[in-house]
Design an enzyme around this catalytic site. Sequence first.
Site, mmCIF file in Angstrom:
data_model
loop_
_atom_site.group_PDB
_atom_site.id
_atom_site.type_symbol
_atom_site.label_atom_id
_atom_site.label_comp_id
_atom_site.label_asym_id
_atom_site.label_seq_id
_atom_site.Cartn_x
_atom_site.Cartn_y
_atom_site.Cartn_z
ATOM 1 N N LYS A 157 0.832 -1.184 0.000
ATOM 2 C CA LYS A 157 0.000 0.000 0.000
ATOM 3 C C LYS A 157 0.881 1.253 0.000
ATOM 4 C CE LYS A 157 -3.809 1.578 2.990
ATOM 5 N NZ LYS A 157 -4.550 1.165 4.212
ATOM 6 N N SER A 175 -9.218 0.698 3.367
ATOM 7 C CA SER A 175 -8.515 1.632 2.501
ATOM 8 C C SER A 175 -7.459 0.977 1.611
ATOM 9 C CB SER A 175 -7.843 2.717 3.359
ATOM 10 O OG SER A 175 -6.924 2.156 4.277
ATOM 11 N N SER A 226 -8.590 -2.579 6.988
ATOM 12 C CA SER A 226 -7.986 -2.716 5.672
ATOM 13 C C SER A 226 -7.650 -4.134 5.267
ATOM 14 C CB SER A 226 -6.718 -1.868 5.585
ATOM 15 O OG SER A 226 -7.042 -0.500 5.646
#
Length: 301
Positions: free
Chosen positions: A27, A102, A125
């Site tokens: 990420k 996210s 997440s």
Amino acid sequence: MVRSWLPPPSSDHQQQLPLHTLTFAIKEIFDVVIRVTGFGTPDWARTHAPGAAMTPAVLAALAAGAGVGKTMMDEMAYSINGENAHYGTPSNPCAPRIPSGSSSGSAAAVAASLTDFAGTDSCGSVRVPAAYCGIFGLYPSHGLVSTQMFKTRLMVFFLTRWFARDLATLSCVTDVLMPPLRRPHLRRPSHVIIPADYLKILGSMEDRTYEILNASAAKVFGNDTVVNNGNIGDFVSSNVPSIGKFMTDLSAVEASSSCVPSLSAISRVMRVLQWSEFKTNHAEWVNIVKPNLGPGIRERV
């Protein structure tokens, strides 16, 4: 979805490394040396310098032979939909719906076979994107994997976690990021509570879900450790006295809904802490830069 790739380290023993055949997507919240960590928003990338060091989890994956790249995410990790007004929303290869966030890019990249496994963090997440994208995710306990070098610094909730399409890969990655030799303090639980009170909000799936969870827990931990018809609400109320005020405040709302009061209270506590930490860590930057934030996060900020 996958923005850039760094090759795995060269080594005469490359093929002996446990992750040498795998690729790893991270990420855009993990620091990578010499590259700017964008944090999901152009203004953050514009106003921050390249990383001076690697996130420990990324170093561990590289040392184990995996190639690594970066993926899209919700702006500032402050949403759970997986949408991004600046860079676009990753397509969910599992179903015609949002990938959720996210860690939307990480989950979608794994589900689409663009990468073998992916690193993530934040509150929901792993759980939510994994469910939306039809993949596996592991949510380790706090302190087992380093959380250094995260741009958000929301350290109450942020953990290093990971996705994979199959359990064999997930297990292999777990042995690298959370080696058995570093888990000496882990003990077999004396009892496992199956949250029957929470499962009731699942409606028609309650019986089947409970059956699966109960059988799985019994197989792993033994029948003598599984507490049937466990009530997590009572456990939380008796072990976390400070949550009582939130449960009292929500009593009127809960009377007209199917939610479990303790679950709603914990959720509310989490949101209050999340808001407070976000303000503590990012208010100065927001006030100085006045970033162009997308819809949704703009209102929350």
